[in-house]
Scaffold this motif. Structure first.
Motif, PDB file in Angstrom:
ATOM      1  N   ARG A 161       0.843  -1.193   0.000  1.00  0.00           N
ATOM      2  CA  ARG A 161       0.000   0.000   0.000  1.00  0.00           C
ATOM      3  C   ARG A 161       0.884   1.252   0.000  1.00  0.00           C
ATOM      4  NH1 ARG A 161      -5.296   1.206   1.026  1.00  0.00           N
ATOM      5  NH2 ARG A 161      -5.765   3.158   2.121  1.00  0.00           N
ATOM      6  N   TYR A 162       0.534   2.209  -0.862  1.00  0.00           N
ATOM      7  CA  TYR A 162       1.303   3.440  -1.047  1.00  0.00           C
ATOM      8  C   TYR A 162       2.723   3.163  -1.528  1.00  0.00           C
ATOM      9  CZ  TYR A 162      -2.486   5.043   2.003  1.00  0.00           C
ATOM     10  OH  TYR A 162      -3.717   5.284   2.563  1.00  0.00           O
ATOM     11  N   GLY A 163       2.916   2.032  -2.175  1.00  0.00           N
ATOM     12  CA  GLY A 163       4.253   1.685  -2.652  1.00  0.00           C
ATOM     13  C   GLY A 163       4.636   2.400  -3.928  1.00  0.00           C
ATOM     14  N   LEU A 164       3.654   2.782  -4.737  1.00  0.00           N
ATOM     15  CA  LEU A 164       3.937   3.407  -6.032  1.00  0.00           C
ATOM     16  C   LEU A 164       3.236   4.755  -6.155  1.00  0.00           C
ATOM     17  CD1 LEU A 164       3.474   0.332  -8.418  1.00  0.00           C
ATOM     18  CD2 LEU A 164       5.574   1.099  -7.286  1.00  0.00           C
ATOM     19  N   ALA A 165       3.793   5.593  -7.005  1.00  0.00           N
ATOM     20  CA  ALA A 165       3.169   6.873  -7.359  1.00  0.00           C
ATOM     21  C   ALA A 165       3.323   7.052  -8.861  1.00  0.00           C
ATOM     22  CB  ALA A 165       3.816   8.035  -6.611  1.00  0.00           C
ATOM     23  N   VAL A 166       2.213   7.295  -9.539  1.00  0.00           N
ATOM     24  CA  VAL A 166       2.236   7.447 -10.999  1.00  0.00           C
ATOM     25  C   VAL A 166       1.671   8.810 -11.371  1.00  0.00           C
ATOM     26  CG1 VAL A 166       1.476   6.506 -13.211  1.00  0.00           C
ATOM     27  CG2 VAL A 166       1.958   4.960 -11.303  1.00  0.00           C
ATOM     28  N   LEU A 167       2.395   9.515 -12.220  1.00  0.00           N
ATOM     29  CA  LEU A 167       1.903  10.771 -12.786  1.00  0.00           C
ATOM     30  C   LEU A 167       1.201  10.462 -14.095  1.00  0.00           C
ATOM     31  CD1 LEU A 167       5.035  13.075 -12.256  1.00  0.00           C
ATOM     32  CD2 LEU A 167       3.190  12.532 -10.639  1.00  0.00           C
ATOM     33  N   ARG A 215      -2.106  21.976 -10.443  1.00  0.00           N
ATOM     34  CA  ARG A 215      -3.525  21.605 -10.511  1.00  0.00           C
ATOM     35  C   ARG A 215      -3.636  20.167 -11.001  1.00  0.00           C
ATOM     36  NH1 ARG A 215      -6.551  26.397 -13.624  1.00  0.00           N
ATOM     37  NH2 ARG A 215      -4.657  26.341 -14.904  1.00  0.00           N
ATOM     38  N   TYR A 216      -4.171  19.322 -10.154  1.00  0.00           N
ATOM     39  CA  TYR A 216      -4.249  17.899 -10.489  1.00  0.00           C
ATOM     40  C   TYR A 216      -5.331  17.228  -9.653  1.00  0.00           C
ATOM     41  CZ  TYR A 216      -1.316  17.689  -6.266  1.00  0.00           C
ATOM     42  OH  TYR A 216      -0.818  17.844  -4.999  1.00  0.00           O
ATOM     43  N   TYR A 217      -5.623  15.965 -10.017  1.00  0.00           N
ATOM     44  CA  TYR A 217      -6.565  15.113  -9.286  1.00  0.00           C
ATOM     45  C   TYR A 217      -5.762  13.990  -8.618  1.00  0.00           C
ATOM     46  CZ  TYR A 217      -9.727  17.600 -12.402  1.00  0.00           C
ATOM     47  OH  TYR A 217     -10.390  18.586 -13.097  1.00  0.00           O
ATOM     48  N   ARG A 218      -6.132  13.655  -7.404  1.00  0.00           N
ATOM     49  CA  ARG A 218      -5.379  12.678  -6.627  1.00  0.00           C
ATOM     50  C   ARG A 218      -6.349  11.630  -6.061  1.00  0.00           C
ATOM     51  NH1 ARG A 218      -0.947  13.674  -3.601  1.00  0.00           N
ATOM     52  NH2 ARG A 218      -0.040  14.362  -5.575  1.00  0.00           N
ATOM     53  N   TYR A 219      -5.991  10.367  -6.242  1.00  0.00           N
ATOM     54  CA  TYR A 219      -6.796   9.292  -5.659  1.00  0.00           C
ATOM     55  C   TYR A 219      -5.932   8.045  -5.511  1.00  0.00           C
ATOM     56  CZ  TYR A 219      -7.230   6.737 -10.098  1.00  0.00           C
ATOM     57  OH  TYR A 219      -6.952   6.003 -11.230  1.00  0.00           O
ATOM     58  N   ASN A 220      -6.409   7.088  -4.720  1.00  0.00           N
ATOM     59  CA  ASN A 220      -5.711   5.821  -4.521  1.00  0.00           C
ATOM     60  C   ASN A 220      -6.258   4.783  -5.496  1.00  0.00           C
ATOM     61  OD1 ASN A 220      -4.160   6.777  -2.339  1.00  0.00           O
ATOM     62  ND2 ASN A 220      -5.826   6.358  -0.901  1.00  0.00           N
ATOM     63  N   SER A 231      -1.710  -0.447  -5.303  1.00  0.00           N
ATOM     64  CA  SER A 231      -0.660   0.165  -4.487  1.00  0.00           C
ATOM     65  C   SER A 231      -0.249   1.543  -5.003  1.00  0.00           C
ATOM     66  CB  SER A 231       0.575  -0.754  -4.493  1.00  0.00           C
ATOM     67  OG  SER A 231       1.004  -1.004  -5.830  1.00  0.00           O
ATOM     68  N   VAL A 232      -1.082   2.164  -5.849  1.00  0.00           N
ATOM     69  CA  VAL A 232      -0.668   3.366  -6.563  1.00  0.00           C
ATOM     70  C   VAL A 232      -1.361   4.614  -6.015  1.00  0.00           C
ATOM     71  CG1 VAL A 232      -0.503   4.496  -8.805  1.00  0.00           C
ATOM     72  CG2 VAL A 232      -0.282   2.007  -8.643  1.00  0.00           C
TER      73      VAL A 232
END
Length: 394
Positions: A161-167, A215-220, A231-232
Motif C-alpha cells: 500500500r502506497y508503494g507506487l506513485a504514478v503521474l 492543478r491535479y486530481y489525486r486518488y488511490n 498500491s498506486v
C-alpha cells in the motif's frame, strides 16, 4: 511403490501447472482469450475494489488544500548516459535513471520508467486511460515511481500500500509539433516488434509534462495492467499536453505487439484499459472550481470571435434603428408639407387674411363725379329731341 509413484507424479504435475499458471508466465492482452474482461480470472487483484483508471467527474471531486504542487527532481538532469527504449508487446517504455524522482507527495518517490497508452486513430475513439467527465483524450503518458523512503526497490514496493506513485498526463492533438515527444517517437521504427530494445539519447523528461503542475486530481488506485496491484497513488494533471496529428499517427501505426519471428503481425493499438468503478473512493483535487477554470487557446479564440460578432451585430441593430427613426421623421415632415400646400385654408382657417376696409371718397371727387354724370345725361337727352331748322315747302 505404485501408490508412491502416483503420488509423486501428481505432485510434479501440480507444481508444473502452478508454475505455468504464475502471473509472470501468463500472456495477457487487451483483447482476445485473456483480454480485459478475463484479467481478474488470472490476476485476482484486477477484480479488486480500488482499480484504475477511473472517470474523474469534476463536480464530485473534493478540494484538499493540503495538496501542494508536484515537483520533479532531476528530470532535466539526464546526463550523458543514454536511455533504453523498449517495446514490451503492451506499450513503449523508457527506463529512467534512479536519480530522478518527485516531491509533493507524503513520501519521496524515485522514478523507474515511463510509458504511453493510445488508441487506433478511429473517429470517436480515445486512447487515454483516465477520462474527465466521461471524455477521453487521444493518448496518455504515465511516469512511474516507487516509494524509496519505505522500500528498497520497485519489486518490493509494487505490492505494498502506497508503494507506487504514478503521474498521469493526458495527451490531445493540436496544430503544432511537440519537440519533446520526438525524442521518443523518432526512434519507434527501431523497436517495431515486441521485445526489441534500443538506446536513445537522453533528454529532458520534464519537457514531456504540462507546465502547470499545481492543478491535479489525486486518488488511490492500482496499476492499469496485470497484475493490477492496488498500491498506486495517482496524480492526474488537469492541464493537457498537445502533440500534432502526425506524431499521434506514428504512435498508433508503427509498433507491433507481435514478435519479429511471428508470421502474423499485429499492430500495437488500443492499449488502454477501460475505466473502473470508484467504489466509494474519493477523488481529491488541488484546486477549487474557480481556480481550476482554464481556457484553452481555442476557447479564448472562440470567445474573442463571439464578442466581435456580438459587437458587429449590435452595431448593425443600432444603425438599423437609427435609420428607421430618421425615415419615419422624414416621412412625417413630408406629409405635413403636402397637407399644408393643398388644404391650408381648411386646416388653418383662422389664419385667413381679413378683407380690406373701404375708405370714404373725398367730397370734391364725389361732386366732380356727380357733375360729370349730369352732363352726360343732358347730352343724351338732347340727342333724343327733334331738329328745329327743317326745310319748308315754298
Amino acid at each position: 511403490m505404485d501408490s508412491l509413484g502416483l503420488f509423486i507424479l501428481l505432485i510434479l504435475v501440480f507444481f508444473h501447472w502452478t508454475a505455468a499458471s504464475s502471473p509472470e508466465e501468463i500472456t495477457w492482452s487487451y483483447t482476445g482469450l485473456i483480454g480485459q474482461s478475463e484479467w481478474s480470472e488470472h490476476f485476482p487483484d484486477c477484480g479488486g475494489p480500488s482499480q484504475s483508471p477511473v472517470d474523474v467527474i469534476t463536480t464530485q471531486t473534493k478540494y484538499d488544500p493540503s495538496l501542494i504542487p508536484v515537483t520533479p527532481l532531476g528530470y532535466s538532469q539526464h546526463g550523458n548516459m543514454p536511455f533504453t527504449l523498449h517495446n514490451n508487446g503492451h506499450t513503449v517504455l523508457i527506463e529512467l535513471p534512479e536519480w530522478m524522482g518527485v516531491e509533493g507527495l507524503p513520501w519521496l518517490f524515485t522514478a523507474t520508467q515511463l510509458h504511453l497508452h493510445w488508441g487506433n486513430g478511429g473517429p470517436g475513439y480515445g486512447g487515454s486511460e483516465h477520462t474527465i467527465n466521461g471524455l477521453s483524450a487521444d493518448a496518455e503518458l504515465h511516469v512511474v515511481h516507487y516509494n524509496s523512503e519505505l522500500y528498497a526497490n520497485m519489486s518490493a514496493a509494487m505490492t505494498q500500500r502506497y508503494g507506487l506513485a504514478v503521474l498521469g498526463i493526458l495527451i490531445v492533438v493540436g496544430e503544432e509539433t511537440n519537440p519533446a515527444f520526438n525524442h521518443i517517437l523518432n526512434y519507434l521504427s527501431r523497436i517495431r516488434h515486441s521485445d526489441q530494445k534500443v538506446f536513445i539519447p537522453a533528454f529532458d523528461v520534464q519537457a514531456l509534462l504540462p507546465k502547470d503542475l499545481g492543478r491535479y486530481y489525486r486518488y488511490n488506485g492500482s496499476l492499469t495492467t496485470p497484475p493490477c496491484y492496488q498500491s498506486v497513488i495517482w496524480t492526474v494533471f488537469h492541464e493537457r499536453v498537445q502533440i500534432s496529428k502526425a506524431q499521434l499517427l506514428k504512435l498508433e501505426t508503427i509498433l507491433y505487439s507481435s514478435k519479429a519471428e511471428e508470421p502474423d503481425r499485429m499492430l500495437l493499438q488500443d492499449n488502454y484499459r477501460v475505466t473502473q468503478r470508484l467504489n466509494h473512493r474519493i477523488v481529491f483535487c488541488s484546486f477549487t472550481a474557480e481556480a481550476g477554470k482554464e481556457l484553452t487557446s481555442g476557447e479564448v479564440t472562440a470567445i474573442v470571435i463571439g464578442v466581435m460578432c456580438g459587437c458587429v451585430g449590435l452595431a448593425v441593430i443600432v444603425r438599423f434603428i437609427v435609420k428607421t427613426i430618421r425615415f419615419f421623421k422624414l416621412l412625417h415632415v413630408e406629409t405635413a408639407v403636402v397637407n399644408s400646400s393643398t388644404s391650408s385654408w381648411d386646416v388653418l382657417h383662422n389664419n385667413r387674411p381679413a378683407p380690406m376696409p373701404r375708405t370714404k371718397e373725398p367730397e370734391k371727387e364725389k361732386e366732380k363725379k356727380q357733375t360729370m354724370a349730369l352732363k352726360a345725361t343732358s347730352d343724351l337727352e338732347r340727342k333724343d329731341e327733334p331738329s328745329l331748322s327743317c326745310k319748308t315747302e315754298p
